[in-house]
Design a protein around this motif. Structure first.
Motif, PDB file in Angstrom:
ATOM      1  N   THR A 103      -5.877  -9.774 -39.062  1.00 31.23           N
ATOM      2  CA  THR A 103      -5.276  -8.443 -39.018  1.00 31.23           C
ATOM      3  C   THR A 103      -6.349  -7.391 -38.726  1.00 31.23           C
ATOM      4  OG1 THR A 103      -3.518  -9.096 -40.539  1.00 31.23           O
ATOM      5  CG2 THR A 103      -3.961  -6.735 -40.344  1.00 31.23           C
ATOM      6  N   SER A 104      -7.517  -7.552 -39.322  1.00 34.82           N
ATOM      7  CA  SER A 104      -8.630  -6.621 -39.052  1.00 34.82           C
ATOM      8  C   SER A 104      -9.064  -6.678 -37.598  1.00 34.82           C
ATOM      9  CB  SER A 104      -9.810  -6.940 -39.964  1.00 34.82           C
ATOM     10  OG  SER A 104      -9.468  -6.732 -41.302  1.00 34.82           O
ATOM     11  N   VAL A 105      -9.105  -7.853 -37.015  1.00 35.20           N
ATOM     12  CA  VAL A 105      -9.467  -7.989 -35.594  1.00 35.20           C
ATOM     13  C   VAL A 105      -8.412  -7.316 -34.730  1.00 35.20           C
ATOM     14  CG1 VAL A 105      -9.732  -9.643 -33.694  1.00 35.20           C
ATOM     15  CG2 VAL A 105     -10.833 -10.082 -35.891  1.00 35.20           C
ATOM     16  N   ILE A 106      -7.144  -7.556 -35.043  1.00 38.37           N
ATOM     17  CA  ILE A 106      -6.060  -6.963 -34.256  1.00 38.37           C
ATOM     18  C   ILE A 106      -6.130  -5.440 -34.322  1.00 38.37           C
ATOM     19  CG2 ILE A 106      -3.543  -6.671 -34.146  1.00 38.37           C
ATOM     20  CD1 ILE A 106      -3.348  -9.642 -35.102  1.00 38.37           C
ATOM     21  N   ASN A 107      -6.269  -4.908 -35.537  1.00 41.26           N
ATOM     22  CA  ASN A 107      -6.264  -3.447 -35.701  1.00 41.26           C
ATOM     23  C   ASN A 107      -7.579  -2.795 -35.299  1.00 41.26           C
ATOM     24  OD1 ASN A 107      -3.672  -3.607 -36.715  1.00 41.26           O
ATOM     25  ND2 ASN A 107      -4.354  -3.690 -38.837  1.00 41.26           N
ATOM     26  N   GLY A 108      -8.691  -3.454 -35.547  1.00 39.29           N
ATOM     27  CA  GLY A 108      -9.986  -2.835 -35.311  1.00 39.29           C
ATOM     28  C   GLY A 108     -10.559  -3.049 -33.919  1.00 39.29           C
ATOM     29  N   ILE A 109     -10.165  -4.119 -33.260  1.00 39.70           N
ATOM     30  CA  ILE A 109     -10.746  -4.425 -31.956  1.00 39.70           C
ATOM     31  C   ILE A 109      -9.692  -4.392 -30.851  1.00 39.70           C
ATOM     32  CG2 ILE A 109     -11.950  -6.180 -30.583  1.00 39.70           C
ATOM     33  CD1 ILE A 109     -13.256  -7.101 -33.230  1.00 39.70           C
ATOM     34  N   LEU A 110      -8.654  -5.197 -31.011  1.00 40.16           N
ATOM     35  CA  LEU A 110      -7.657  -5.308 -29.949  1.00 40.16           C
ATOM     36  C   LEU A 110      -6.879  -4.022 -29.721  1.00 40.16           C
ATOM     37  CD1 LEU A 110      -6.255  -8.892 -30.548  1.00 40.16           C
ATOM     38  CD2 LEU A 110      -7.778  -8.102 -28.743  1.00 40.16           C
ATOM     39  N   ALA A 111      -6.547  -3.315 -30.793  1.00 42.49           N
ATOM     40  CA  ALA A 111      -5.772  -2.072 -30.635  1.00 42.49           C
ATOM     41  C   ALA A 111      -6.559  -1.053 -29.817  1.00 42.49           C
ATOM     42  CB  ALA A 111      -5.395  -1.500 -31.998  1.00 42.49           C
ATOM     43  N   ARG A 112      -7.854  -0.936 -30.102  1.00 48.18           N
ATOM     44  CA  ARG A 112      -8.686   0.012 -29.326  1.00 48.18           C
ATOM     45  C   ARG A 112      -8.821  -0.444 -27.878  1.00 48.18           C
ATOM     46  NH1 ARG A 112     -13.914   0.707 -32.731  1.00 48.18           N
ATOM     47  NH2 ARG A 112     -13.422  -1.407 -33.303  1.00 48.18           N
ATOM     48  N   HIS A 113      -8.980  -1.745 -27.667  1.00 52.04           N
ATOM     49  CA  HIS A 113      -9.069  -2.276 -26.310  1.00 52.04           C
ATOM     50  C   HIS A 113      -7.762  -1.990 -25.560  1.00 52.04           C
ATOM     51  CE1 HIS A 113     -10.388  -5.959 -23.686  1.00 52.04           C
ATOM     52  NE2 HIS A 113     -10.042  -4.926 -22.956  1.00 52.04           N
ATOM     53  N   ALA A 114      -6.630  -2.200 -26.240  1.00 44.89           N
ATOM     54  CA  ALA A 114      -5.327  -1.955 -25.608  1.00 44.89           C
ATOM     55  C   ALA A 114      -5.137  -0.470 -25.257  1.00 44.89           C
ATOM     56  CB  ALA A 114      -4.205  -2.412 -26.530  1.00 44.89           C
ATOM     57  N   ARG A 115      -5.667   0.435 -26.101  1.00 47.31           N
ATOM     58  CA  ARG A 115      -5.569   1.862 -25.786  1.00 47.31           C
ATOM     59  C   ARG A 115      -6.391   2.203 -24.548  1.00 47.31           C
ATOM     60  NH1 ARG A 115      -7.580   3.671 -30.647  1.00 47.31           N
ATOM     61  NH2 ARG A 115      -6.443   2.303 -32.023  1.00 47.31           N
ATOM     62  N   LEU A 116      -7.550   1.585 -24.400  1.00 42.43           N
ATOM     63  CA  LEU A 116      -8.394   1.856 -23.228  1.00 42.43           C
ATOM     64  C   LEU A 116      -7.816   1.252 -21.952  1.00 42.43           C
ATOM     65  CD1 LEU A 116     -11.961   1.255 -24.697  1.00 42.43           C
ATOM     66  CD2 LEU A 116     -10.995   3.434 -23.932  1.00 42.43           C
ATOM     67  N   PHE A 117      -7.217   0.073 -22.070  1.00 40.59           N
ATOM     68  CA  PHE A 117      -6.711  -0.650 -20.893  1.00 40.59           C
ATOM     69  C   PHE A 117      -5.284  -1.122 -21.167  1.00 40.59           C
ATOM     70  CE2 PHE A 117     -11.300  -1.247 -21.208  1.00 40.59           C
ATOM     71  CZ  PHE A 117     -11.714  -0.699 -20.010  1.00 40.59           C
ATOM     72  N   PRO A 118      -4.329  -0.224 -21.163  1.00 42.13           N
ATOM     73  CA  PRO A 118      -2.957  -0.563 -21.557  1.00 42.13           C
ATOM     74  C   PRO A 118      -2.269  -1.583 -20.643  1.00 42.13           C
ATOM     75  CG  PRO A 118      -3.069   1.690 -20.749  1.00 42.13           C
ATOM     76  CD  PRO A 118      -4.468   1.184 -20.812  1.00 42.13           C
ATOM     77  N   LYS A 119      -2.722  -1.747 -19.419  1.00 41.08           N
ATOM     78  CA  LYS A 119      -2.081  -2.682 -18.490  1.00 41.08           C
ATOM     79  C   LYS A 119      -2.837  -4.006 -18.371  1.00 41.08           C
ATOM     80  CE  LYS A 119       0.047   0.972 -15.847  1.00 41.08           C
ATOM     81  NZ  LYS A 119       0.232   1.603 -14.554  1.00 41.08           N
ATOM     82  N   SER A 120      -3.827  -4.210 -19.195  1.00 43.10           N
ATOM     83  CA  SER A 120      -4.640  -5.418 -19.117  1.00 43.10           C
ATOM     84  C   SER A 120      -3.840  -6.655 -19.533  1.00 43.10           C
ATOM     85  CB  SER A 120      -5.867  -5.288 -20.030  1.00 43.10           C
ATOM     86  OG  SER A 120      -6.525  -6.518 -20.157  1.00 43.10           O
ATOM     87  N   ARG A 121      -3.785  -7.639 -18.636  1.00 45.65           N
ATOM     88  CA  ARG A 121      -3.097  -8.898 -18.963  1.00 45.65           C
ATOM     89  C   ARG A 121      -3.858  -9.642 -20.055  1.00 45.65           C
ATOM     90  NH1 ARG A 121      -2.097 -12.460 -13.995  1.00 45.65           N
ATOM     91  NH2 ARG A 121      -1.124 -13.711 -15.616  1.00 45.65           N
ATOM     92  N   TRP A 122      -5.190  -9.542 -20.020  1.00 45.13           N
ATOM     93  CA  TRP A 122      -6.000 -10.217 -21.031  1.00 45.13           C
ATOM     94  C   TRP A 122      -5.682  -9.696 -22.431  1.00 45.13           C
ATOM     95  CZ3 TRP A 122      -8.485 -14.119 -22.797  1.00 45.13           C
ATOM     96  CH2 TRP A 122      -9.322 -13.977 -23.899  1.00 45.13           C
ATOM     97  N   VAL A 123      -5.643  -8.376 -22.589  1.00 45.96           N
ATOM     98  CA  VAL A 123      -5.365  -7.787 -23.895  1.00 45.96           C
ATOM     99  C   VAL A 123      -3.963  -8.183 -24.361  1.00 45.96           C
ATOM    100  CG1 VAL A 123      -5.058  -5.627 -25.168  1.00 45.96           C
ATOM    101  CG2 VAL A 123      -6.949  -5.870 -23.585  1.00 45.96           C
ATOM    102  N   ALA A 124      -3.006  -8.161 -23.464  1.00 44.34           N
ATOM    103  CA  ALA A 124      -1.637  -8.532 -23.834  1.00 44.34           C
ATOM    104  C   ALA A 124      -1.583  -9.994 -24.293  1.00 44.34           C
ATOM    105  CB  ALA A 124      -0.692  -8.310 -22.662  1.00 44.34           C
ATOM    106  N   TYR A 125      -2.233 -10.868 -23.539  1.00 45.15           N
ATOM    107  CA  TYR A 125      -2.249 -12.290 -23.889  1.00 45.15           C
ATOM    108  C   TYR A 125      -2.968 -12.511 -25.216  1.00 45.15           C
ATOM    109  CZ  TYR A 125      -3.559 -17.189 -23.813  1.00 45.15           C
ATOM    110  OH  TYR A 125      -3.760 -18.492 -24.160  1.00 45.15           O
TER     111      TYR A 125
END
Length: 146
Positions: A103-125
C-alpha cells in the motif's frame, strides 16, 4: 514465473546456507523453546547481518529440505512450529505487514508516477498488478469467513 532450483541456488550463497544450518542446529538444541535474535547471535557466533541472511536462507531451504517452519514471536523469538493455529496466525500477520508495505508503494511511488504520466501503459499495468497483490494479501490477513 517460477524460478528453477538452479537459479535459486545460484542466487543463494553457500555461506548463507551454512548460516541457515547453524541457526537450525542452535534452535534444535533448545527446542521446543526458541531464541531471540540476540541469543541466536551469541549461540551461533554469527554477526547480526549473518543471522539475517541465514534466516532468509533458512526460509528458502526449509521447503526443499523438509525443515520445520520457523516463525517469530515476541514471547519465544525464533522457534520451530508445527501447530496449525500458531502458523496461520503468524502467516496472517506476515500478510498484513506485506499488504501495508505494498500500500505504501502504491500510494507513495505509483500514485506520483501516475500523476506525472497519466497515459503511461507501464504505470497502469504496474498499478493493476500491485493492487491485485495488495488485495490478495489483505484477504489473507483479514478473511471475511472465519
Amino acid at each position: 514465473m517460477a524460478r528453477s532450483r538452479r537459479e535459486r541456488d545460484r542466487r543463494r550463497s553457500p555461506t548463507a546456507a551454512r548460516h541457515a544450518d547453524a541457526i537450525r542446529l542452535a534452535l534444535m538444541e533448545v527446542a521446543p523453546a526458541g531464541l531471540k535474535k540476540s541469543r541466536l547471535t551469541a549461540v551461533t557466533e554469527l554477526s547480526r547481518s549473518q543471522i539475517v541472511r541465514g534466516l532468509a536462507a533458512y526460509h528458502e531451504l526449509a521447503g526443499e529440505k523438509g525443515w520445520p517452519p520457523l516463525p517469530w514471536s515476541f514471547k519465544a523469538g525464533y522457534h520451530f512450529c508445527e501447530d496449525a493455529v500458531e502458523l496461520e496466525a503468524w502467516e496472517r500477520d506476515w500478510a498484513e505487514v506485506k499488504s501495508t508495505q505494498i500500500t505504501s508503494v502504491i500510494n507513495g511511488i505509483l500514485a506520483r508516477h501516475a500523476r506525472l504520466f497519466p497515459k503511461s501503459r507501464w504505470v497502469a499495468y504496474f498499478s493493476a498488478q500491485m493492487n491485485a497483490v495488495q488485495s490478495s494479501l489483505d484477504m489473507i490477513a483479514h478473511p471475511r469467513n472465519q
